[in-house]
Motif scaffolding. Structure first.
Motif, PDB file in Angstrom:
ATOM      1  N   PRO A 136      -1.423  28.794  13.044  1.00  0.00           N
ATOM      2  CA  PRO A 136      -0.737  28.212  11.885  1.00  0.00           C
ATOM      3  C   PRO A 136      -1.217  26.793  11.589  1.00  0.00           C
ATOM      4  CG  PRO A 136       0.841  29.215  13.376  1.00  0.00           C
ATOM      5  CD  PRO A 136      -0.482  29.215  14.086  1.00  0.00           C
ATOM      6  N   ARG A 137      -1.334  26.498  10.313  1.00  0.00           N
ATOM      7  CA  ARG A 137      -1.706  25.154   9.861  1.00  0.00           C
ATOM      8  C   ARG A 137      -0.462  24.467   9.317  1.00  0.00           C
ATOM      9  NH1 ARG A 137      -7.188  24.018   8.147  1.00  0.00           N
ATOM     10  NH2 ARG A 137      -6.088  22.755   6.638  1.00  0.00           N
ATOM     11  N   GLY A 138      -0.365  23.202   9.564  1.00  0.00           N
ATOM     12  CA  GLY A 138       0.778  22.439   9.064  1.00  0.00           C
ATOM     13  C   GLY A 138       2.016  22.696   9.897  1.00  0.00           C
ATOM     14  N   PRO A 139       3.099  22.057   9.518  1.00  0.00           N
ATOM     15  CA  PRO A 139       4.352  22.218  10.270  1.00  0.00           C
ATOM     16  C   PRO A 139       4.847  23.662  10.219  1.00  0.00           C
ATOM     17  CG  PRO A 139       4.501  20.374   8.731  1.00  0.00           C
ATOM     18  CD  PRO A 139       3.232  21.103   8.413  1.00  0.00           C
ATOM     19  N   VAL A 140       5.366  24.129  11.337  1.00  0.00           N
ATOM     20  CA  VAL A 140       5.950  25.463  11.415  1.00  0.00           C
ATOM     21  C   VAL A 140       7.464  25.300  11.339  1.00  0.00           C
ATOM     22  CG1 VAL A 140       6.257  27.505  12.870  1.00  0.00           C
ATOM     23  CG2 VAL A 140       4.035  26.354  12.789  1.00  0.00           C
ATOM     24  N   THR A 141       8.084  25.984  10.412  1.00  0.00           N
ATOM     25  CA  THR A 141       9.531  25.881  10.247  1.00  0.00           C
ATOM     26  C   THR A 141      10.184  27.244  10.429  1.00  0.00           C
ATOM     27  OG1 THR A 141       9.413  26.214   7.856  1.00  0.00           O
ATOM     28  CG2 THR A 141       9.275  23.938   8.641  1.00  0.00           C
ATOM     29  N   ALA A 142      11.440  27.225  10.837  1.00  0.00           N
ATOM     30  CA  ALA A 142      12.230  28.442  11.016  1.00  0.00           C
ATOM     31  C   ALA A 142      13.693  28.033  11.056  1.00  0.00           C
ATOM     32  CB  ALA A 142      11.847  29.145  12.314  1.00  0.00           C
ATOM     33  N   PRO A 143      14.590  28.965  10.720  1.00  0.00           N
ATOM     34  CA  PRO A 143      16.011  28.662  10.883  1.00  0.00           C
ATOM     35  C   PRO A 143      16.342  28.550  12.373  1.00  0.00           C
ATOM     36  CG  PRO A 143      15.705  30.956  10.243  1.00  0.00           C
ATOM     37  CD  PRO A 143      14.347  30.303  10.191  1.00  0.00           C
ATOM     38  N   ALA A 144      17.563  28.153  12.689  1.00  0.00           N
ATOM     39  CA  ALA A 144      17.962  27.919  14.077  1.00  0.00           C
ATOM     40  C   ALA A 144      18.157  29.203  14.884  1.00  0.00           C
ATOM     41  CB  ALA A 144      19.243  27.085  14.109  1.00  0.00           C
ATOM     42  N   TRP A 145      18.560  30.303  14.249  1.00  0.00           N
ATOM     43  CA  TRP A 145      18.953  31.492  15.011  1.00  0.00           C
ATOM     44  C   TRP A 145      17.840  32.085  15.875  1.00  0.00           C
ATOM     45  CZ3 TRP A 145      16.502  36.050  14.069  1.00  0.00           C
ATOM     46  CH2 TRP A 145      15.942  36.250  12.803  1.00  0.00           C
ATOM     47  N   PRO A 146      16.536  32.095  15.471  1.00  0.00           N
ATOM     48  CA  PRO A 146      15.539  32.679  16.383  1.00  0.00           C
ATOM     49  C   PRO A 146      15.464  31.952  17.734  1.00  0.00           C
ATOM     50  CG  PRO A 146      14.630  32.542  14.182  1.00  0.00           C
ATOM     51  CD  PRO A 146      15.914  31.763  14.178  1.00  0.00           C
ATOM     52  N   ALA A 147      15.586  30.632  17.726  1.00  0.00           N
ATOM     53  CA  ALA A 147      15.535  29.890  18.993  1.00  0.00           C
ATOM     54  C   ALA A 147      16.710  30.259  19.888  1.00  0.00           C
ATOM     55  CB  ALA A 147      15.513  28.388  18.726  1.00  0.00           C
ATOM     56  N   VAL A 148      17.874  30.457  19.293  1.00  0.00           N
ATOM     57  CA  VAL A 148      19.053  30.849  20.069  1.00  0.00           C
ATOM     58  C   VAL A 148      18.881  32.291  20.561  1.00  0.00           C
ATOM     59  CG1 VAL A 148      21.549  31.235  19.990  1.00  0.00           C
ATOM     60  CG2 VAL A 148      20.547  29.255  18.823  1.00  0.00           C
ATOM     61  N   MET A 149      18.475  33.166  19.661  1.00  0.00           N
ATOM     62  CA  MET A 149      18.330  34.580  19.994  1.00  0.00           C
ATOM     63  C   MET A 149      17.278  34.790  21.080  1.00  0.00           C
ATOM     64  SD  MET A 149      17.353  37.782  17.490  1.00  0.00           S
ATOM     65  CE  MET A 149      15.632  37.374  17.292  1.00  0.00           C
ATOM     66  N   LEU A 150      16.204  34.026  21.039  1.00  0.00           N
ATOM     67  CA  LEU A 150      15.077  34.235  21.949  1.00  0.00           C
ATOM     68  C   LEU A 150      15.061  33.267  23.126  1.00  0.00           C
ATOM     69  CD1 LEU A 150      12.421  34.921  19.196  1.00  0.00           C
ATOM     70  CD2 LEU A 150      13.624  36.597  20.621  1.00  0.00           C
ATOM     71  N   GLU A 151      16.167  32.620  23.383  1.00  0.00           N
ATOM     72  CA  GLU A 151      16.246  31.629  24.457  1.00  0.00           C
ATOM     73  C   GLU A 151      15.759  32.186  25.795  1.00  0.00           C
ATOM     74  OE1 GLU A 151      19.575  28.879  26.744  1.00  0.00           O
ATOM     75  OE2 GLU A 151      20.210  30.198  25.112  1.00  0.00           O
ATOM     76  N   HIS A 152      16.032  33.453  26.072  1.00  0.00           N
ATOM     77  CA  HIS A 152      15.653  34.046  27.360  1.00  0.00           C
ATOM     78  C   HIS A 152      14.521  35.063  27.238  1.00  0.00           C
ATOM     79  CE1 HIS A 152      18.935  32.061  29.357  1.00  0.00           C
ATOM     80  NE2 HIS A 152      19.748  32.470  28.394  1.00  0.00           N
ATOM     81  N   TYR A 153      13.850  35.103  26.075  1.00  0.00           N
ATOM     82  CA  TYR A 153      12.825  36.120  25.839  1.00  0.00           C
ATOM     83  C   TYR A 153      11.720  36.075  26.889  1.00  0.00           C
ATOM     84  CZ  TYR A 153      10.030  39.459  23.274  1.00  0.00           C
ATOM     85  OH  TYR A 153       9.336  40.595  22.911  1.00  0.00           O
ATOM     86  N   TRP A 154      11.206  34.885  27.186  1.00  0.00           N
ATOM     87  CA  TRP A 154      10.092  34.782  28.137  1.00  0.00           C
ATOM     88  C   TRP A 154      10.545  34.409  29.544  1.00  0.00           C
ATOM     89  CZ3 TRP A 154       6.204  37.437  26.946  1.00  0.00           C
ATOM     90  CH2 TRP A 154       5.779  37.560  25.632  1.00  0.00           C
ATOM     91  N   ASP A 155      11.843  34.475  29.821  1.00  0.00           N
ATOM     92  CA  ASP A 155      12.293  34.290  31.191  1.00  0.00           C
ATOM     93  C   ASP A 155      11.682  35.405  32.048  1.00  0.00           C
ATOM     94  OD1 ASP A 155      13.778  32.134  30.365  1.00  0.00           O
ATOM     95  OD2 ASP A 155      15.738  33.032  30.760  1.00  0.00           O
ATOM     96  N   PRO A 156      11.467  35.147  33.334  1.00  0.00           N
ATOM     97  CA  PRO A 156      10.842  36.153  34.193  1.00  0.00           C
ATOM     98  C   PRO A 156      11.617  37.471  34.220  1.00  0.00           C
ATOM     99  CG  PRO A 156      10.894  34.029  35.286  1.00  0.00           C
ATOM    100  CD  PRO A 156      11.724  33.902  34.043  1.00  0.00           C
TER     101      PRO A 156
END
Length: 161
Positions: A136-156
């Motif tokens: 991606p070029r430039g700033p990457v933006t997203a609403p807040a919910w993906p960060a909350v939803m995926l908080e444990h996505y890459w946990d072991p």
């Protein structure tokens, strides 16, 4: 329709995750095994890259589970409904996904990777090296919910409750 295409997998996932899961995808090693009819030199030079771009299909999903329209992510009523193409899951029309696993090594037709969020047996339709310059070029933006939803996505995965 002139836009229809037929795709054949170029590889399949061997090992790794045994069943789909929403979270705890991290730390799992698997193999992307290239089809035997492709010459080995189709992978020549790939081992110089740290990450891959892998296009695959949610093959365990069903056309009967297709959902066109808006719904709350993970059916959580706390999150506003969003459209089909905002979700990254098996309910999409073609059930395609893209992942960016770390390439550990190349052995013959086997690409040893970690952090591939596809399951054993998943068909791989395309793969290639990740070029940072094509990200991606430039700033990457997203609403807040993906960060909350995926908080444990890459946990072991070993820590999955």
């Amino acid at each position: 329709m002139d836009d229809l295409i037929t795709l054949e997998p170029v590889a399949h996932v061997v090992g790794g995750h045994e069943k789909p899961a929403d979270d705890y995808q991290g730390g799992v090693e698997s193999i992307i095994r290239l089809r035997p009819d492709f010459p080995l030199d189709t992978l020549q030079g790939l081992d110089e890259f740290s990450h891959l771009i892998v296009t695959w299909r949610f093959h365990l999903g069903s056309d009967a589970d297709l959902h066109l329209g808006a719904r709350s992510p993970r059916n959580n009523p706390e999150w506003e409904p969003t459209g089909t193409f905002v979700h990254r899951n098996h309910r999409r029309p073609n059930r395609m996904a893209t992942s960016f696993p770390r390439l550990l090594k190349v052995e013959g037709r086997d690409l040893h990777v970690t952090d591939l969020d596809a399951v054993d047996g998943t068909p791989i339709y395309d793969l290639g090296p990740y070029f940072e310059q094509m990200g991606p070029r430039g700033p990457v933006t997203a609403p807040a919910w993906p960060a909350v939803m995926l908080e444990h996505y890459w946990d072991p995965a070993a820590e999955r409750p």
